[in-house]
Scaffold this motif. Structure first.
Motif, short mmCIF file in Angstrom:
data_model
loop_
_atom_site.label_atom_id
_atom_site.label_comp_id
_atom_site.label_asym_id
_atom_site.label_seq_id
_atom_site.Cartn_x
_atom_site.Cartn_y
_atom_site.Cartn_z
N LYS A 153 51.47 32.86 34.54
CA LYS A 153 51.35 32.14 33.27
C LYS A 153 51.97 32.95 32.14
O LYS A 153 52.64 32.39 31.25
CB LYS A 153 49.88 31.84 32.96
N ALA A 154 51.79 34.26 32.15
CA ALA A 154 52.39 35.12 31.12
C ALA A 154 53.91 35.04 31.17
O ALA A 154 54.58 34.99 30.13
CB ALA A 154 51.90 36.56 31.26
N ARG A 155 54.49 35.02 32.37
CA ARG A 155 55.96 34.90 32.49
C ARG A 155 56.44 33.56 31.94
O ARG A 155 57.50 33.48 31.35
CB ARG A 155 56.38 35.05 33.96
N GLU A 156 55.64 32.53 32.13
CA GLU A 156 55.97 31.20 31.59
C GLU A 156 55.87 31.20 30.07
O GLU A 156 56.76 30.69 29.38
CB GLU A 156 55.01 30.17 32.18
N LEU A 157 54.80 31.78 29.55
CA LEU A 157 54.56 31.75 28.11
C LEU A 157 55.37 32.78 27.34
O LEU A 157 55.69 32.58 26.17
CB LEU A 157 53.06 31.98 27.83
N PHE A 158 55.66 33.91 27.98
CA PHE A 158 56.39 35.01 27.35
C PHE A 158 57.56 35.43 28.24
O PHE A 158 57.53 36.51 28.84
CB PHE A 158 55.47 36.22 27.12
N PRO A 159 58.58 34.60 28.36
CA PRO A 159 59.66 34.88 29.33
C PRO A 159 60.40 36.19 29.09
O PRO A 159 60.97 36.75 30.02
CB PRO A 159 60.58 33.67 29.20
N GLU A 160 60.39 36.71 27.88
CA GLU A 160 61.10 37.95 27.58
C GLU A 160 60.23 39.19 27.74
O GLU A 160 60.72 40.31 27.67
CB GLU A 160 61.64 37.90 26.14
N ALA A 161 58.96 39.00 27.95
CA ALA A 161 58.03 40.14 27.99
C ALA A 161 58.11 40.89 29.32
O ALA A 161 58.39 40.32 30.36
CB ALA A 161 56.60 39.65 27.78
N GLN A 162 57.87 42.19 29.23
CA GLN A 162 57.71 43.01 30.43
C GLN A 162 56.23 42.95 30.81
O GLN A 162 55.36 43.16 29.96
CB GLN A 162 58.11 44.45 30.17
N ILE A 163 55.96 42.68 32.06
CA ILE A 163 54.58 42.56 32.52
C ILE A 163 54.32 43.65 33.54
O ILE A 163 55.05 43.81 34.51
CB ILE A 163 54.32 41.17 33.11
N PHE A 164 53.27 44.43 33.28
CA PHE A 164 52.90 45.55 34.13
C PHE A 164 51.55 45.26 34.77
O PHE A 164 50.65 44.78 34.11
CB PHE A 164 52.78 46.85 33.33
N HIS A 165 51.43 45.55 36.04
CA HIS A 165 50.16 45.42 36.73
C HIS A 165 49.74 46.80 37.21
O HIS A 165 50.48 47.46 37.94
CB HIS A 165 50.28 44.45 37.91
N ILE A 166 48.57 47.23 36.81
CA ILE A 166 48.05 48.52 37.22
C ILE A 166 46.71 48.29 37.91
O ILE A 166 45.82 47.65 37.35
CB ILE A 166 47.86 49.46 36.01
N GLU A 167 46.60 48.81 39.12
CA GLU A 167 45.35 48.72 39.86
C GLU A 167 44.70 50.09 39.88
O GLU A 167 45.31 51.07 40.29
CB GLU A 167 45.65 48.25 41.29
N LEU A 168 43.45 50.14 39.42
CA LEU A 168 42.73 51.39 39.33
C LEU A 168 41.67 51.48 40.42
O LEU A 168 41.09 50.48 40.82
CB LEU A 168 42.04 51.51 37.97
N ASP A 169 41.41 52.70 40.86
CA ASP A 169 40.30 52.95 41.77
C ASP A 169 39.02 52.85 40.94
O ASP A 169 38.87 53.53 39.92
CB ASP A 169 40.46 54.36 42.36
N PRO A 170 38.06 51.98 41.34
CA PRO A 170 36.86 51.80 40.52
C PRO A 170 35.98 53.03 40.42
O PRO A 170 35.15 53.12 39.52
CB PRO A 170 36.12 50.65 41.22
N THR A 171 36.17 54.01 41.31
CA THR A 171 35.33 55.21 41.25
C THR A 171 35.97 56.31 40.41
O THR A 171 35.34 57.31 40.13
CB THR A 171 35.08 55.75 42.67
N ALA A 172 37.23 56.11 40.04
CA ALA A 172 37.94 57.15 39.28
C ALA A 172 37.73 56.96 37.78
O ALA A 172 37.57 55.86 37.29
CB ALA A 172 39.43 57.10 39.59
N ARG A 173 37.73 58.06 37.09
CA ARG A 173 37.70 58.01 35.62
C ARG A 173 39.11 58.27 35.14
O ARG A 173 39.81 59.13 35.66
CB ARG A 173 36.76 59.07 35.07
N ILE A 174 39.51 57.52 34.15
CA ILE A 174 40.88 57.67 33.65
C ILE A 174 40.85 57.70 32.12
O ILE A 174 40.17 56.89 31.49
CB ILE A 174 41.81 56.57 34.17
#
Length: 183
Positions: A153-174
């Motif tokens: 949906k973000a690519r549809e709504l914001f075609p020029e935007a860079q989209i990053f997906h970050i998956e975090l370990d739920p036990t880690a502190r960041i």
């Protein structure tokens, strides 16, 4: 393990449904049985064998996973509600073929689309968007679908935007600065 509020809400919904059925003259006896989800297939086989030997009139299962669970769902004739969690093989055709099994839970993809639409409704020009989630085994498919919904949906709504997906370990502190560097 799920947060206490998750189970409190789940049990409240089950109890409310019981009350509605009993008002209609349908007696319901509930027995709650909480088990740690088995980590091995032999442990899973033992759990599902024990569940079946209790001769329940119906089951509510969460989470579902592994070949033992799939085998149980595909061979047992016990009416079963899969609660909040599905697996890749659980397609609409699979549910039609196993009519004694139903699913109640979130529409991960739709939730993701809704999140992206809410961002768009803020009227901000989005040039980059970070989608951050935690890795959680019992709801991985729902999470993946939610992230896919956000990104599509973000690519549809914001075609020029860079989209990053970050998956975090739920036990880690960041630290926020470390997260910003990842974006």
């Amino acid at each position: 393990s799920r947060p206490l509020y998750f189970w409190r809400e789940a049990v409240a919904g089950i109890e409310k449904s019981k009350a509605v059925l009993e008002k209609e003259g349908i007696p319901i006896q509930l027995r709650y049985s909480y088990h740690s989800f088995p980590q091995t297939e032999p442990d899973s086989l033992s759990l599902f064998s024990a569940l079946e030997s209790d001769n329940p009139d119906g089951l509510i299962l969460f989470p579902v996973g592994g070949q033992a669970c799939r085998g149980f769902l595909e061979t047992a004739s016990i009416p079963t509600v899969i609660f909040n969690d599905t697996q890749d093989y659980m397609t609409p055709d699979w549910f039609r073929a196993h009519a004694h099994t139903v699913f109640i839970g979130p529409d991960g993809y739709g939730e993701g689309e809704c999140a992206a639409s809410l961002i768009a409704s803020c009227g901000v020009d989005i040039r980059s968007l970070g989608v951050i989630c935690t890795r959680h085994n019992s709801s991985a498919q729902v999470s993946e679908q939610r992230v896919k919904g956000v990104c599509d949906k973000a690519r549809e709504l914001f075609p020029e935007a860079q989209i990053f997906h970050i998956e975090l370990d739920p036990t880690a502190r960041i630290a926020p600065s470390t997260l910003a560097q990842r974006l």
